[in-house]
Motif scaffolding. Structure first.
Motif, PDB file in Angstrom:
ATOM      1  N   MET A 180       0.813  -1.207  -0.076  1.00  0.00           N
ATOM      2  CA  MET A 180      -0.067  -0.083   0.078  1.00  0.00           C
ATOM      3  C   MET A 180       0.822   1.237   0.023  1.00  0.00           C
ATOM      4  O   MET A 180       1.977   1.242   0.385  1.00  0.00           O
ATOM      5  CB  MET A 180      -1.170  -0.237   1.288  1.00  0.00           C
ATOM      6  CG  MET A 180      -2.188  -1.126   1.084  1.00  0.00           C
ATOM      7  SD  MET A 180      -3.315  -1.148   2.214  1.00  0.00           S
ATOM      8  CE  MET A 180      -4.344  -2.393   1.523  1.00  0.00           C
ATOM      9  N   SER A 181       0.258   2.393  -0.451  1.00  0.00           N
ATOM     10  CA  SER A 181       0.876   3.441  -0.602  1.00  0.00           C
ATOM     11  C   SER A 181       1.780   4.180   0.552  1.00  0.00           C
ATOM     12  O   SER A 181       2.601   4.629   0.540  1.00  0.00           O
ATOM     13  CB  SER A 181       0.269   4.599  -0.854  1.00  0.00           C
ATOM     14  OG  SER A 181      -0.840   4.453  -2.033  1.00  0.00           O
ATOM     15  N   PHE A 182       1.077   3.852   1.757  1.00  0.00           N
ATOM     16  CA  PHE A 182       1.702   4.317   3.039  1.00  0.00           C
ATOM     17  C   PHE A 182       2.939   3.691   3.285  1.00  0.00           C
ATOM     18  O   PHE A 182       4.015   4.462   3.894  1.00  0.00           O
ATOM     19  CB  PHE A 182       0.813   4.319   4.427  1.00  0.00           C
ATOM     20  CG  PHE A 182       0.240   3.135   4.647  1.00  0.00           C
ATOM     21  CD1 PHE A 182       1.197   2.338   5.565  1.00  0.00           C
ATOM     22  CD2 PHE A 182      -0.780   2.588   4.413  1.00  0.00           C
ATOM     23  CE1 PHE A 182       0.851   1.004   5.869  1.00  0.00           C
ATOM     24  CE2 PHE A 182      -1.221   1.164   4.748  1.00  0.00           C
ATOM     25  CZ  PHE A 182      -0.350   0.291   5.459  1.00  0.00           C
ATOM     26  N   ALA A 183       3.074   2.485   3.047  1.00  0.00           N
ATOM     27  CA  ALA A 183       4.393   1.962   3.045  1.00  0.00           C
ATOM     28  C   ALA A 183       5.268   2.264   2.228  1.00  0.00           C
ATOM     29  O   ALA A 183       6.425   2.256   2.454  1.00  0.00           O
ATOM     30  CB  ALA A 183       4.049   0.231   2.896  1.00  0.00           C
TER      31      ALA A 183
ATOM     32  N   MET B 154      -1.679  20.777   5.110  1.00  0.00           N
ATOM     33  CA  MET B 154      -1.401  19.834   6.313  1.00  0.00           C
ATOM     34  C   MET B 154       0.235  19.536   6.182  1.00  0.00           C
ATOM     35  O   MET B 154       0.781  19.508   7.147  1.00  0.00           O
ATOM     36  CB  MET B 154      -2.225  18.469   6.212  1.00  0.00           C
ATOM     37  CG  MET B 154      -3.733  18.668   6.498  1.00  0.00           C
ATOM     38  SD  MET B 154      -4.265  17.101   6.223  1.00  0.00           S
ATOM     39  CE  MET B 154      -3.912  16.451   7.749  1.00  0.00           C
ATOM     40  N   ILE B 155       0.583  19.260   4.942  1.00  0.00           N
ATOM     41  CA  ILE B 155       2.031  19.180   4.859  1.00  0.00           C
ATOM     42  C   ILE B 155       2.930  20.401   4.937  1.00  0.00           C
ATOM     43  O   ILE B 155       3.967  20.441   5.788  1.00  0.00           O
ATOM     44  CB  ILE B 155       2.471  18.840   3.311  1.00  0.00           C
ATOM     45  CG1 ILE B 155       1.704  17.282   2.973  1.00  0.00           C
ATOM     46  CG2 ILE B 155       3.933  18.680   2.846  1.00  0.00           C
ATOM     47  CD1 ILE B 155       1.762  16.986   1.625  1.00  0.00           C
ATOM     48  N   TYR B 180       6.496  11.555   7.277  1.00  0.00           N
ATOM     49  CA  TYR B 180       5.148  12.282   7.820  1.00  0.00           C
ATOM     50  C   TYR B 180       3.969  12.179   7.067  1.00  0.00           C
ATOM     51  O   TYR B 180       3.078  11.857   7.585  1.00  0.00           O
ATOM     52  CB  TYR B 180       5.796  13.736   8.002  1.00  0.00           C
ATOM     53  CG  TYR B 180       4.483  14.987   8.212  1.00  0.00           C
ATOM     54  CD1 TYR B 180       3.901  14.635   9.547  1.00  0.00           C
ATOM     55  CD2 TYR B 180       3.933  15.840   7.327  1.00  0.00           C
ATOM     56  CE1 TYR B 180       2.997  15.775   9.814  1.00  0.00           C
ATOM     57  CE2 TYR B 180       3.038  16.556   7.540  1.00  0.00           C
ATOM     58  CZ  TYR B 180       2.493  16.360   8.605  1.00  0.00           C
ATOM     59  OH  TYR B 180       1.325  17.314   8.960  1.00  0.00           O
ATOM     60  N   VAL B 181       4.342  12.371   5.782  1.00  0.00           N
ATOM     61  CA  VAL B 181       3.192  11.961   4.806  1.00  0.00           C
ATOM     62  C   VAL B 181       2.630  10.583   4.951  1.00  0.00           C
ATOM     63  O   VAL B 181       1.649  10.131   4.925  1.00  0.00           O
ATOM     64  CB  VAL B 181       3.621  12.351   3.342  1.00  0.00           C
ATOM     65  CG1 VAL B 181       2.361  12.085   2.283  1.00  0.00           C
ATOM     66  CG2 VAL B 181       3.607  13.939   3.303  1.00  0.00           C
ATOM     67  N   SER B 185      -0.811   9.014   5.566  1.00  0.00           N
ATOM     68  CA  SER B 185      -1.703   8.274   4.746  1.00  0.00           C
ATOM     69  C   SER B 185      -2.167   7.005   5.387  1.00  0.00           C
ATOM     70  O   SER B 185      -3.293   6.573   5.286  1.00  0.00           O
ATOM     71  CB  SER B 185      -0.370   7.950   3.808  1.00  0.00           C
ATOM     72  OG  SER B 185      -0.876   7.061   3.057  1.00  0.00           O
ATOM     73  N   LEU B 186      -1.357   6.474   6.580  1.00  0.00           N
ATOM     74  CA  LEU B 186      -1.890   5.167   7.224  1.00  0.00           C
ATOM     75  C   LEU B 186      -2.684   5.615   8.157  1.00  0.00           C
ATOM     76  O   LEU B 186      -3.717   4.867   8.267  1.00  0.00           O
ATOM     77  CB  LEU B 186      -0.542   4.922   8.120  1.00  0.00           C
ATOM     78  CG  LEU B 186      -0.414   3.843   9.220  1.00  0.00           C
ATOM     79  CD1 LEU B 186      -0.963   2.392   8.429  1.00  0.00           C
ATOM     80  CD2 LEU B 186       0.764   3.465   9.936  1.00  0.00           C
TER      81      LEU B 186
END
Lengths: 212, 198
Positions: A180-183, B154-155, B180-181, B185-186
């Motif tokens: 996934m993107s966050f990873a 936010m960034i 941070y992003v 995102s998580l």
């Protein structure tokens, strides 16, 4: 002698800067969305790199040929149309890796044509008429992109499915969220930090050798 | 009519939050957005993105409608996306040059970076893949643009706060911002239950 070594190292860095010290992903911080979104395995990273080579090199050459001949807006418009047209033959080469690769790449494959690396690298040549230099720089920058994409693709593939280039390896726990993107953001952050540390180390060593 | 309005608002809100271009699909993220220096520039960049997104979405809707009739292959469709963006870029450049000639030179680079951003093409592709009607694709484009602007804010706020912290040398700059992003995102992934809404 030491000054000669340093000069030689700097000349080497000028030519091969796109691989590490001037890497488009690690240093310029461009084209990261396609790496985060689609470099989830070694093969998809390779496919993205081929597409990047096919689009980046011609657009850089076109930019250097069009330098200051036409209006900036028109130059940018032509650059991106050329980039999109060059992406078409790359899709046939990418298909050779795996015909089903486009399902993995999803919406990210066509995005290679409009990624920020193309603007940043094309803008470098908007005032210089050096198509040969643009060709070399384009190829080296694409190889630099390949190196980063492959590293990230392999890390994510290994932790997500326990394979590397689809070869099964042993892994105690599979972390499927790695795809996934966050990873992607987190892995890229650590790879960039590692590259920064390595770059600093090289500079420190050179400085110490110089001042011995 | 009320149902249509509700659907319009829902699609827009979903594009702002659960389908945020930056946090859920990493669209349009690059070093340039980490280097924006003030809130005014953030809002200008966000407004340009929203404008280009909406105009190119309308152009792309009609181009796609025409060419789908002829059953064109995928790569022609990809080219249509870029043609739509190029049209929107030329149109906005023309308007800025005509009505704000003194601001054009300052906005030129920002306009280019905002127009030829992965976010624009990504949103166009998603609109086509989801078979949205013209009105709903405008809602999706507007929502994505507003979502992008909120993510930029936010960034920017995060960057300001991180700059006051003692970050390890290797992580300074791009790595800490990516981290941070990634964490933001998580959080969004946690909110939507680990998968993107179809």
């Amino acid at each position: 002698m030491k000054a000669d070594n340093l000069r030689r190292y700097r000349r080497f860095c000028n030519v091969t800067g796109g691989l590490f010290s001037d890497n488009i992903v690690l240093v310029y911080g461009v084209a990261i969305s396609i790496i985060i979104g689609a470099a989830t395995s070694g093969k998809s990273a390779l496919a993205l790199s081929i597409a990047m080579l096919f689009t980046l090199v011609p657009t850089m050459i076109i930019s250097s040929l069009l330098s200051e001949k036409i209006d900036y807006t028109a130059q940018i418009a032509i650059t991106f149309l050329v980039s999109m047209i060059c992406l078409i033959p790359s899709s046939y080469v990418v298909k050779l890796i795996n015909p089903a690769i486009f399902e993995t790449l999803g919406i990210y494959f066509p995005l290679v044509a409009t990624n920020s690396a193309i603007i940043v690298k094309s803008n470098q040549y908007k005032h210089s008429k050096k198509p040969l230099y643009a060709l070399t720089d384009g190829i080296i920058s694409s190889i630099g992109f390949l190196i980063v994409a492959i590293i990230i693709g392999i890390i994510r593939e290994y932790f997500a499915s326990g394979t590397i280039f689809e070869h099964q390896l042993s892994i105690p726990i599979k972390i499927t969220a790695m795809k996934m993107s966050f990873a992607g953001f987190i892995v890229l952050a650590f790879v960039t930090a590692g590259a920064n540390a390595l770059n600093r180390l090289i500079k420190t060593v050179i400085f110490k050798v110089e001042n011995k | 009519m009320a149902e249509k309005i509700m659907e319009f608002i829902f699609i827009m809100l979903a594009a702002v939050t659960f389908e945020n271009a930056i946090f859920t699909r990493a669209l349009g993220i690059n070093q340039i957005i980490f280097k924006i220096k003030d809130v005014k520039s953030v809002l200008t960049f966000g407004s340009i993105i929203t404008g280009v997104l909406t105009i190119s979405n309308i152009i792309n809707y009609f181009l796609n409608l025409t060419f789908t009739y002829f059953l064109v292959p995928n790569y022609i469709k990809y080219t249509l996306f870029v043609i739509s963006i190029v049209f929107a870029y030329i149109l906005i450049s023309f308007v800025v040059r005509k009505f704000y000639p003194d601001k054009y030179n300052n906005l030129k680079i920002m306009l280019t970076m905002a127009s030829f951003n992965c976010c624009i093409q990504g949103v166009l592709i998603i609109s086509v893949l989801q078979n949205l009607s013209l009105v709903m694709s405008i809602a999706y484009a507007l929502g994505s643009g507003i979502g992008f602007t909120i993510a930029l804010l936010m960034i920017y706020i995060g960057k300001e706060r991180i700059s006051m912290l003692n970050v390890p040398k290797a992580f300074k700059g791009l790595p800490i911002m990516l981290l941070y992003v990634g964490i933001l995102s998580l959080a969004i992934y946690g909110l939507i239950g680990h998968q993107l809404p179809s």
